[in-house]
Design an enzyme around this catalytic site. Structure first.
Site, PDB file in Angstrom:
ATOM      1  N   TRP A 190      21.777   5.482  -2.141  1.00 43.59           N
ATOM      2  CA  TRP A 190      20.527   5.489  -1.185  1.00 43.59           C
ATOM      3  C   TRP A 190      20.957   4.729   0.284  1.00 43.59           C
ATOM      4  CZ3 TRP A 190      16.808   8.001  -3.081  1.00 43.59           C
ATOM      5  CH2 TRP A 190      16.532   8.235  -4.546  1.00 43.59           C
TER       6      TRP A 190
ATOM      7  N   HIS B 181      14.945   2.139  24.233  1.00 47.64           N
ATOM      8  CA  HIS B 181      13.694   1.705  23.403  1.00 47.64           C
ATOM      9  C   HIS B 181      13.212   2.923  22.845  1.00 47.64           C
ATOM     10  CE1 HIS B 181       9.598  -0.386  23.074  1.00 47.64           C
ATOM     11  NE2 HIS B 181      10.388  -0.580  22.059  1.00 47.64           N
TER      12      HIS B 181
END
Length: 164
Positions: free
Chosen positions: A123, A20
């Site tokens: 991008w 996490h």
């Protein structure tokens, strides 16, 4: 062989180490990867493996709570932005705008794993913040569920389309 699973041993191992809040950075072919990064190079030819293919694969392999990318993606490459929305619809992830400079200078050095694609897609650099299965935690009746998990569960249940 593992059917329906990652075959690349270093990639499978690297993803298995993530917990996490760890960051998995998926980059285009020209992104300046820090020299000490845990680099998984999947680029083998111009355009291959494509960053979108990698993101689709990762969508099946890891839980992601946030996808950060340069704000210009939405305005300067709307087709890429729409593909990102398709990939992460119903995932519970949110989109966060950042700058290319922030990806290079701050996020890349913090990434637990950097996956370089062969993409020449403009991008196409994405920082995925790893998460946990929002339905596997806080299952006991006498435990208060954290608000972030309530929100992620809601976004998943409503098949929400993420937006910048």
């Amino acid at each position: 062989m593992r059917p329906g699973r990652i075959l690349h041993p270093e990639l499978a191992k690297a993803l298995a180490t993530c917990g996490h809040t760890d960051i998995v950075l998926v980059t285009d072919a020209g992104f300046p990867i820090p020299k000490d990064a845990n680099r998984i190079d999947l680029g083998y030819y111009a355009g291959q493996a494509d960053v979108l293919d990698i993101l689709k694969m990762l969508r099946q392999e890891i839980f992601v709570e946030q996808v950060a990318f340069a704000a210009e993606v939405k305005t300067h490459h709307p087709a890429l932005y729409q593909e990102l929305q398709k990939i992460y619809t119903g995932a519970g992830a949110t989109f966060k705008k950042t700058t290319h400079e922030d990806l290079v200078e701050n996020i890349a050095p913090m990434a637990k794993v950097v996956i370089r694609s062969g993409s020449l897609n403009a991008w196409a650099n994405f920082a995925l913040t790893c998460s946990t299965d929002p339905f596997a935690w806080f299952t006991e009746e006498d435990i208060t569920i954290l608000p972030a998990y309530v929100e992620r569960r809601k976004r998943i249940a409503q098949n929400e389309i993420p937006m910048l």
